[in-house]
Design a protein around this motif. Sequence first.
Motif, PDB file in Angstrom:
ATOM      1  N   ALA A 101      -2.097   4.614   4.431  1.00 38.11           N
ATOM      2  CA  ALA A 101      -1.478   3.566   3.553  1.00 38.11           C
ATOM      3  C   ALA A 101      -0.336   4.347   2.544  1.00 38.11           C
ATOM      4  CB  ALA A 101      -2.438   2.819   2.640  1.00 38.11           C
ATOM      5  N   GLY A 102      -0.514   5.411   2.423  1.00 36.57           N
ATOM      6  CA  GLY A 102       0.369   6.196   1.367  1.00 36.57           C
ATOM      7  C   GLY A 102       1.523   6.935   1.993  1.00 36.57           C
ATOM      8  N   TRP A 104       4.322   5.876   2.577  1.00 37.24           N
ATOM      9  CA  TRP A 104       5.572   5.226   2.265  1.00 37.24           C
ATOM     10  C   TRP A 104       6.191   5.955   1.156  1.00 37.24           C
ATOM     11  CZ3 TRP A 104       6.414   1.890   5.522  1.00 37.24           C
ATOM     12  CH2 TRP A 104       5.523   1.155   6.273  1.00 37.24           C
ATOM     13  N   ARG A 105       5.472   7.045   0.936  1.00 37.20           N
ATOM     14  CA  ARG A 105       5.820   8.198  -0.245  1.00 37.20           C
ATOM     15  C   ARG A 105       7.210   8.444  -0.148  1.00 37.20           C
ATOM     16  NH1 ARG A 105       2.668   7.649  -4.094  1.00 37.20           N
ATOM     17  NH2 ARG A 105       0.866   8.961  -4.223  1.00 37.20           N
ATOM     18  N   SER A 152      -1.604  10.971   0.898  1.00 40.05           N
ATOM     19  CA  SER A 152      -0.480  10.335   0.161  1.00 40.05           C
ATOM     20  C   SER A 152       0.574  11.509  -0.312  1.00 40.05           C
ATOM     21  CB  SER A 152      -0.510   9.219  -0.690  1.00 40.05           C
ATOM     22  OG  SER A 152      -1.202   9.742  -1.828  1.00 40.05           O
TER      23      SER A 152
ATOM     24  N   LEU B 120       0.162   4.198  -4.219  1.00 38.22           N
ATOM     25  CA  LEU B 120       0.238   4.764  -2.944  1.00 38.22           C
ATOM     26  C   LEU B 120       1.775   5.220  -2.608  1.00 38.22           C
ATOM     27  CD1 LEU B 120      -2.819   3.664  -1.108  1.00 38.22           C
ATOM     28  CD2 LEU B 120      -2.536   5.894  -1.749  1.00 38.22           C
ATOM     29  N   GLY B 121       2.535   4.399  -3.369  1.00 43.25           N
ATOM     30  CA  GLY B 121       4.017   4.718  -3.268  1.00 43.25           C
ATOM     31  C   GLY B 121       4.885   3.643  -2.528  1.00 43.25           C
ATOM     32  N   MET B 122       4.018   2.454  -2.438  1.00 42.37           N
ATOM     33  CA  MET B 122       4.739   1.076  -1.996  1.00 42.37           C
ATOM     34  C   MET B 122       5.418   0.316  -3.005  1.00 42.37           C
ATOM     35  SD  MET B 122       1.799  -0.619   0.330  1.00 42.37           S
ATOM     36  CE  MET B 122       0.560   0.459   1.484  1.00 42.37           C
ATOM     37  N   ARG B 126       6.898  -4.129  -0.631  1.00 40.86           N
ATOM     38  CA  ARG B 126       6.024  -3.524   0.626  1.00 40.86           C
ATOM     39  C   ARG B 126       4.718  -3.889   0.218  1.00 40.86           C
ATOM     40  NH1 ARG B 126       8.671   0.643   3.637  1.00 40.86           N
ATOM     41  NH2 ARG B 126       8.451  -0.421   5.274  1.00 40.86           N
TER      42      ARG B 126
END
Lengths: 370, 217
Positions: A101-102, A104-105, A152, B120-122, B126
């Motif tokens: 899920a992480g 997308w960093r 992540s 988490l960076g979204m 997103r």
Amino acid sequence: MSDGIKLDLKVPLERFTLELSWETGERWLGIFGHSGAGKTTVLETLAGLRSRATGLIRVFGTTWLDSARGVCLPPEGRGVGYVPQDALLFPHRNVLGNLLAGAWRLPAMENRRPSPERVMEVLELTPLRDADVADLSGGEKQRVALARALCSGPRLLLMDEPFAGLDLPLRRRILPYLLRVQEEFALPTLYVSHDATEMKVLSREVAVLAEGRVLARGRPDEVFLQSSILPMVLEEGFENVQEGTVREAKESGFLLEWEPDLCILVPKGDLKSARKVVFGLRAEDILLALRPPEGLSAQNVLPGVVRGVREELQGGEAAGPVLVSVATGRGGRALVASITRQALSRLALQEGVQVHLVFKAQSCRVLAAR
Amino acid sequence: MALFLSLKVALAATVVVLPPGILLGLLFARRSFPGKSALETMAYLPLVLPPTAVGYLLLALLARDGPLGSRTLGFDLDILLSWKGAVLASSLMALPLVARTARIAFEGVSPRLESMGRTLGMGPLRVFKEITLPLARRGLLAAGVLGFSRALGEFGATVIVAGNIPGKTQTLALAIFNDLQIGRDEEAQLLVGITAALAFVAVWSVEFLLRRPRSRA
């Protein structure tokens, strides 16, 4: 200071305003305090989830929040690995899906993102790779939440009593995983807990929080002995947490090198071998003797010198047990023993008195080994 | 004939009503803004207003001299007395149900899970795509089915905006009325049977969708 953390925060809450100033070069930090002290707020503020927070957050050279200059990075721009108390796994994804899920960093952080395979190996999650998160046990959920944060590639790991929901034996079983994570991924971590033992194992610098204010700050073994903090810890009993290098694995236990020419025997549990052992020893399990005792069943006898006597005061009256800090061996590594007030006066203990510490090998609880 | 027209109208109405319905549901579930309760009440009005009143308002809006009429716009939208009119009328009537169900679906998604996605960076979009939407999926599907069913049974607003033209705008609900009026009881019974069967399937699938799933489908 570009390689440290600087916090100067004000967060208005319902019952009080959280105020926190902290500048440190340490990488393993702890926040200790009872529930409702504002610990979770600190983590959520760092994660960028508290819009009412004002002040300054600077982490390893990057400014996350500077309300004076109108800077406030959104959560997705901060690069934190947040492990909340209740895991918060994504129910529509399996274990691996959660770990990814992480992904997308920002690409800039790509290079320090450990592979999910490696993380699963360290946290012993590989067999659960395709499992539905609803089918996991409490401890497994927490490990997946930790793994998701690690995968992540965060700059800072934020752990909010990740094991508060678990019973004590299970918590102690998970402690080694956390130590392994510290060693393997070397991630700066802010760890929040109301368990002083966990705090001593996991952090190098701890801030004690009550009603949104910092009561004390410093190395955990020192902070927890301060007279203003001690009562908070004493509810669960004072526990010494120490680490030792294994010199010999004997039949009866591990012989740990404690100080030069001074060894301690601790139980092996179900381990066969280890290089280093972290163990806990409760203060009330240590006896004090003025002369070297003979013919004892207890296997550990350490000579030492009383360094300090800490009495707990309740409403100005001396009450409860007395904590005696004793420097052992040539290096002066300290252990804390708890004795009664009567024993204190009978032995006439005060700073500088030579004593012997006596405790059973079985009183030492091995918390983690590697 | 009426059956196919009904299905076509109801499907089109579902397609038309879902985007605004989902958007309103999201707005009501997640945002607070001035005038929110006023907007919410407006959106739910068709649920309590007599359908004929809604139909009248639409008619007034679309009549030649109305704000969206051919004379005002300079061209004809060609909605009145056509199947598009039926679609418009039934989607407006379905909007409250869709928006409400969507709102409940979004409220069932913990905002903390969304925050987790952010850390988490979204980015917000997103997070919506990766977390909110999949977690609200069943509720949103239910919203769609409910909207479809509502559109299928719509009568009052449709008859005013689209008329009751056999083969052109005469849907099942209108056909039943028609058959009864002229005494064709058997045809009416057949149509009632068909609508009952459709309604049964729809309600049953909504119940199925809204039941808490033990594990993922």
